[in-house]
Design a protein around this motif. Structure first.
Motif, mmCIF file in Angstrom:
data_model
loop_
_atom_site.group_PDB
_atom_site.id
_atom_site.type_symbol
_atom_site.label_atom_id
_atom_site.label_comp_id
_atom_site.label_asym_id
_atom_site.label_seq_id
_atom_site.Cartn_x
_atom_site.Cartn_y
_atom_site.Cartn_z
ATOM 1 N N ASN A 1 3.606 0.535 7.309
ATOM 2 C CA ASN A 1 3.584 -0.747 6.750
ATOM 3 C C ASN A 1 2.217 -1.334 6.058
ATOM 4 N N LYS A 2 1.279 -0.497 6.265
ATOM 5 C CA LYS A 2 0.150 -0.917 5.691
ATOM 6 C C LYS A 2 -0.194 -0.394 4.169
ATOM 7 N N ILE A 3 0.751 0.492 3.671
ATOM 8 C CA ILE A 3 0.487 1.043 2.316
ATOM 9 C C ILE A 3 0.717 -0.040 1.272
ATOM 10 N N GLN A 4 1.394 -1.201 1.523
ATOM 11 C CA GLN A 4 1.426 -2.104 0.538
ATOM 12 C C GLN A 4 -0.075 -2.919 0.579
ATOM 13 N N ASP A 5 -0.545 -2.943 1.666
ATOM 14 C CA ASP A 5 -1.966 -3.632 1.798
ATOM 15 C C ASP A 5 -3.118 -2.547 0.978
#
Length: 82
Positions: A37-41
């Motif tokens: 879920n941190k890939i977008q960040d």
């Protein structure tokens, strides 16, 4: 939002760069640990850092005669390494 590029704000810019690089390293570590879920960040930070490097390059070129401007080169390189 980034600190405006002004030579009198160089200490604030340096702190900002250190903080964004620390945030970037944290996101990378979380991704390596499986937090997809941190890939977008990560994508946002990479895009933002690349844009900031371009802004710094333009500012640097426009202010070559200012003796303080060389301080910014060090932090631009620091950003590029992250």
């Amino acid at each position: 939002q980034w600190v405006p590029l002004k030579t009198y704000l160089l200490p604030s810019i340096a702190n900002e760069i250190k903080n964004i690089c620390a945030e970037y390293q944290e996101v990378v570590s979380l991704i390596r640990e499986g937090h997809k879920n941190k890939i977008q960040d990560y994508v946002f930070l990479r895009t933002s850092i690349k844009a900031r490097i371009e802004e710094i390059n333009e500012f640097y070129e426009a202010n070559l005669n200012d003796p303080k401007i060389h301080f910014l080169e060090k932090y631009k390189l620091y950003l590029q390494l992250h």
